[in-house]
Motif scaffolding. Structure first.
Motif, PDB file in Angstrom:
ATOM      1  N   LEU A  60      -2.356  -0.292   0.068  1.00  0.00           N
ATOM      2  CA  LEU A  60      -2.737  -1.074   1.249  1.00  0.00           C
ATOM      3  C   LEU A  60      -2.969  -0.160   2.448  1.00  0.00           C
ATOM      4  CD1 LEU A  60      -3.045  -3.771   2.825  1.00  0.00           C
ATOM      5  CD2 LEU A  60      -0.565  -3.678   3.226  1.00  0.00           C
ATOM      6  N   ASP A  63      -6.248   1.610   2.024  1.00  0.00           N
ATOM      7  CA  ASP A  63      -7.450   0.770   2.025  1.00  0.00           C
ATOM      8  C   ASP A  63      -7.707   0.083   3.357  1.00  0.00           C
ATOM      9  OD1 ASP A  63      -7.802   1.446  -0.598  1.00  0.00           O
ATOM     10  OD2 ASP A  63      -7.059  -0.454  -1.416  1.00  0.00           O
ATOM     11  N   ASP A  64      -6.640  -0.155   4.140  1.00  0.00           N
ATOM     12  CA  ASP A  64      -6.795  -0.926   5.373  1.00  0.00           C
ATOM     13  C   ASP A  64      -6.619  -0.011   6.584  1.00  0.00           C
ATOM     14  OD1 ASP A  64      -6.225  -2.646   7.673  1.00  0.00           O
ATOM     15  OD2 ASP A  64      -6.074  -4.270   6.199  1.00  0.00           O
ATOM     16  N   VAL A  67      -3.819  -1.170   9.201  1.00  0.00           N
ATOM     17  CA  VAL A  67      -2.462  -0.927   8.705  1.00  0.00           C
ATOM     18  C   VAL A  67      -2.152   0.571   8.765  1.00  0.00           C
ATOM     19  CG1 VAL A  67      -0.982  -1.002   6.659  1.00  0.00           C
ATOM     20  CG2 VAL A  67      -2.399  -2.985   7.251  1.00  0.00           C
ATOM     21  N   ASN A  68      -3.093   1.379   8.345  1.00  0.00           N
ATOM     22  CA  ASN A  68      -2.926   2.836   8.394  1.00  0.00           C
ATOM     23  C   ASN A  68      -2.643   3.291   9.812  1.00  0.00           C
ATOM     24  OD1 ASN A  68      -3.575   5.721   8.458  1.00  0.00           O
ATOM     25  ND2 ASN A  68      -4.336   5.416   6.377  1.00  0.00           N
ATOM     26  N   ARG A 139      -0.004  -8.649   6.898  1.00  0.00           N
ATOM     27  CA  ARG A 139      -0.189  -7.798   5.718  1.00  0.00           C
ATOM     28  C   ARG A 139       1.034  -6.904   5.512  1.00  0.00           C
ATOM     29  NH1 ARG A 139      -5.609  -5.751   8.404  1.00  0.00           N
ATOM     30  NH2 ARG A 139      -4.094  -5.930  10.100  1.00  0.00           N
TER      31      ARG A 139
END
Length: 427
Positions: A60, A63-64, A67-68, A139
């Motif tokens: 996650l 990919d996001d 969020v990163n 998320r």
């Protein structure tokens, strides 16, 4: 009600997790634990493969981009102050490794023990600007829920029993036995692990018959304590909706009760809040005799903190009342047999790791409960709970229920002891 309590409040800049024994009050002890935890991870190196749930979290993050960004920024924003002996978090990979190690350990006993290790790992990140956003992000919150479920699986297993030993950090040590008052609880003193099947089985231990008798069992005006807990706040004239995230954190009925249809009945009423300590009993009991109207678990956040209060590296905010509105929690509505009390609510609130709220199998709509009857429990530990009353339902609170100063050891109110009294007639 004789209490003049727009707020009887002890929540000034003192984290209840430390006051209640979930984290060390001494920050040097917390740093020492973090240092040892980090070194254990470093020694294992690549031998310690990430748990599948953390591999999913890693994916996650990769990919996001939002969020990163949140996770990298919150680590970068951890305060660099002279009080730090060292900086314990450096990057996301290290954070995942520290969390991964948590999933294979059970809490140990000690005067400065870390009972909630995931909170210890995340402690410095939760009130950074990026951390505030991160732990409110659905998320990230969803992944935290999966991580907690994975840790709970370990705590439900026999592998978690290794901490039930008689070493100085074991829960069977003489000091631990005195602190727990283990003689009050159902256990097998001749068994290696007291007859418990797992850490969670031990932590949700039950009281022996005759312990914690119900106060005034035949007097339906007397309301009893729902939990073994320490008073935190009494607030009156509660509003239907209020800004619960601002300074002094007023209660907001719509938010706390998850927009339940009963909200309007409590407008102008009273909220009593108390917190559970790490070494105490973690079941909830009915404060009154009455009929269950509804009982449900409301999903919520796990590590979200308010930032409305002053915060620094040494004094994180106490977000207890804020968490009563946003955290995962069980909500139970009870129509008391005493018509003056009428409808009341119990809100059992999880904080951080202690977010597994389990309602008893019989506690369903239409079921009649006796005063003092068990309603449910926190699977791992416990955090805080609120009792919500209609306007005019409380004549007076017992003196022991009045919150004390935030300094020193506050008294614990035994479950089923007298908490408050309803008036003779409706007001």
């Amino acid at each position: 009600m004789t209490i003049n309590a727009d707020d009887v409040d002890v929540s000034v800049d003192l984290d209840v997790r430390r006051r209640a024994g979930w984290l060390p009050q001494d920050y040097d002890a917390l740093e020492s634990w973090l240092c040892g935890h980090r070194k254990r991870v470093e020694v294992k190196g690549g031998q310690n493969e990430l748990h599948p749930v953390l591999k999913e979290f890693r994916q996650l993050i990769d990919d996001d981009p939002v969020v990163n960004m949140y996770l990298n920024e919150m680590i970068d924003q951890v305060p660099r102050t002279k009080q730090y002996r060292s900086r314990h978090l450096h990057d996301v990979d290290q954070l995942l490794g520290l969390i991964n190690e948590v999933l294979t350990i059970a809490p140990e006993f000690g005067d400065e023990a870390v009972i909630i290790p995931l909170s210890a790992v995340l402690d410095w990140t939760t009130t950074t600007p990026a951390g505030v956003a991160a732990f409110r992000d659905p998320r990230i919150n969803g992944m935290i829920k999966k991580i907690l479920a994975a840790w709970c699986e370990f705590l439900d297993s026999p592998d978690s029993l290794y901490v039930l030993n008689d070493s100085p950090t074991g829960w069977k040590s003489p000091k631990a036995c005195r602190t727990l008052g283990i003689e009050q609880f159902v256990h097998d003193p001749d068994d290696e692990h007291w007859g418990f099947k797992s850490w969670n089985d031990f932590f949700t231990r039950r009281l022996k018959d005759g312990q914690r008798p119900v106060a005034a069992p035949d007097d339906d005006k007397v309301i009893v304590s729902a939990c073994e807990s320490t008073p935190y706040r009494i607030a009156t004239n509660i509003q239907r909706r209020d800004q619960f995230w601002i300074k002094r954190q007023p209660y907001s009925l719509c938010d706390m009760l998850a927009n339940d249809e009963s909200v309007d009945q409590f407008v102008g009423g009273t909220v009593y809040q108390a917190y559970l300590s790490a070494m105490k009993y973690h079941h909830w009991h009915s404060p009154v005799a009455g009929t269950i109207v509804r009982a449900f678990v409301q999903p919520g956040t796990y590590f979200s903190e308010t930032v409305s209060q002053r915060w620094d590296a040494l004094k994180p905010p106490d977000s207890q009342s804020y968490m009563a509105h946003v955290s995962a929690r069980a909500i139970l509505l009870i129509e008391a047999d005493n018509p003056v009390i009428g409808l009341m609510a119990l809100v059992a609130v999880g904080i951080g790791e202690v977010s597994s709220t389990l309602i008893g199998e019989n506690i369903k709509s239409g079921y009649h409960v006796d005063k003092g009857e068990e309603l449910g429990y926190f699977q791992f530990g416990g955090s805080t709970h609120c009792l919500v009353f209609r306007a005019g339902a409380i004549d007076d609170f017992n003196f022991s229920a009045i919150p004390q100063s935030e300094y020193g050891d506050a008294p614990t109110i035994p479950v089923n002891s007298k908490l408050a009294v309803a008036p003779d007639q409706p007001r």
